[in-house]
Scaffold this motif. Sequence first.
Motif, PDB file in Angstrom:
ATOM      1  N   ALA A 185       0.830  -1.206   0.000  1.00 53.10           N
ATOM      2  CA  ALA A 185       0.000   0.000   0.000  1.00 53.10           C
ATOM      3  C   ALA A 185       0.863   1.254   0.000  1.00 53.10           C
ATOM      4  O   ALA A 185       0.564   2.232  -0.706  1.00 53.10           O
ATOM      5  CB  ALA A 185      -0.922  -0.005   1.219  1.00 53.10           C
ATOM      6  N   THR A 188       2.290   1.725  -3.438  1.00 52.91           N
ATOM      7  CA  THR A 188       1.257   2.213  -4.352  1.00 52.91           C
ATOM      8  C   THR A 188       1.085   3.722  -4.237  1.00 52.91           C
ATOM      9  O   THR A 188       0.820   4.424  -5.227  1.00 52.91           O
ATOM     10  CB  THR A 188      -0.087   1.512  -4.058  1.00 52.91           C
ATOM     11  N   LEU A 189       1.264   4.226  -3.037  1.00 46.41           N
ATOM     12  CA  LEU A 189       1.130   5.667  -2.802  1.00 46.41           C
ATOM     13  C   LEU A 189       2.417   6.432  -3.087  1.00 46.41           C
ATOM     14  O   LEU A 189       2.504   7.631  -2.806  1.00 46.41           O
ATOM     15  CB  LEU A 189       0.702   5.913  -1.347  1.00 46.41           C
ATOM     16  N   CYS A 191       5.574   5.657  -1.937  1.00 44.52           N
ATOM     17  CA  CYS A 191       6.546   5.659  -0.844  1.00 44.52           C
ATOM     18  C   CYS A 191       7.690   4.692  -1.175  1.00 44.52           C
ATOM     19  O   CYS A 191       7.444   3.570  -1.628  1.00 44.52           O
ATOM     20  CB  CYS A 191       5.877   5.250   0.471  1.00 44.52           C
TER      21      CYS A 191
END
Length: 288
Positions: A185, A188-189, A191
């Motif tokens: 996650a 995906t953002l 990072c």
Amino acid sequence: MAAPHTRRAGWAHLGLAPFGVYILLFLVVPTVVALATGFFDGDGRLTLDNLAALGEPVIIDAFLSSFWVSAVTAIVGALIGAVVCFALVGSRPDSILRSVVDAVSGVLAQFGGVMLAFAFIATIGIQGLVTRWLFETFGVDIFADGVWLYQVPGLLLPYLYFQVPLMVITFMPAMEGLRPQWAEAAATLGCSRWGFWVRVGGSILMPAFLGSLLLLFANAFSSYATAAALISQGAQIVPLQIRAALVSETVLGRENVAGALAIGMVVVMLVVMGAYSLLQRRTERWQR
């Protein structure tokens, strides 16, 4: 007629009875007796003179020595152990590497006392194998500035010997509790991997890391046998001060001061273990 689950609960409690008796006889009773002696003099009269002894410079220095040895070995052991856990987190729990590390950590975490002291004396003592090899091969004298192994600084290496494996045992479950979905996650953002460990993984693991750090501090603070075997003269840490109060042949009438010292140690341990319990509860929130 009693319900089946009630009968099972009764048998379970009966099965715990031997363990309860063991805890009572070998933990609770000795602890109560040891603490109670701090409030009595040699004639059995109530007194606070033993507690007043906690303010003596020698005893204060012993507590300070215990604090800094415990703090240094806990911090260094926690950092090294955390690095080992980070290196192992990618391996399978049933792999040979993990099995070997878990087995070795379990053994070394319990390897202490006279055996550990003898191992270090034979290795880096005045006539130790490594000491003689360094001197004869490179001309290096590790005791040029004094025989530090038999003083408080000499406790650092032996204590780290069992602190690092203990950190691996206690911190590895928290590392394994990190879910891959969290890293996915974060990626995906946008990072990065480093950013995940700084912003997500580090924040999640910090309570577990601090809890393990406190556990290492408590482990070192209460250690006695290794220090007693290495430091033959003087009582430079609290456990050795307790021994000196109990067995000294030169300073008489100080036996009950050992109880006051035990009270001081118990207070420190209660604070440390209370903070450890709070951190453990916080860690368990995201592991459910």
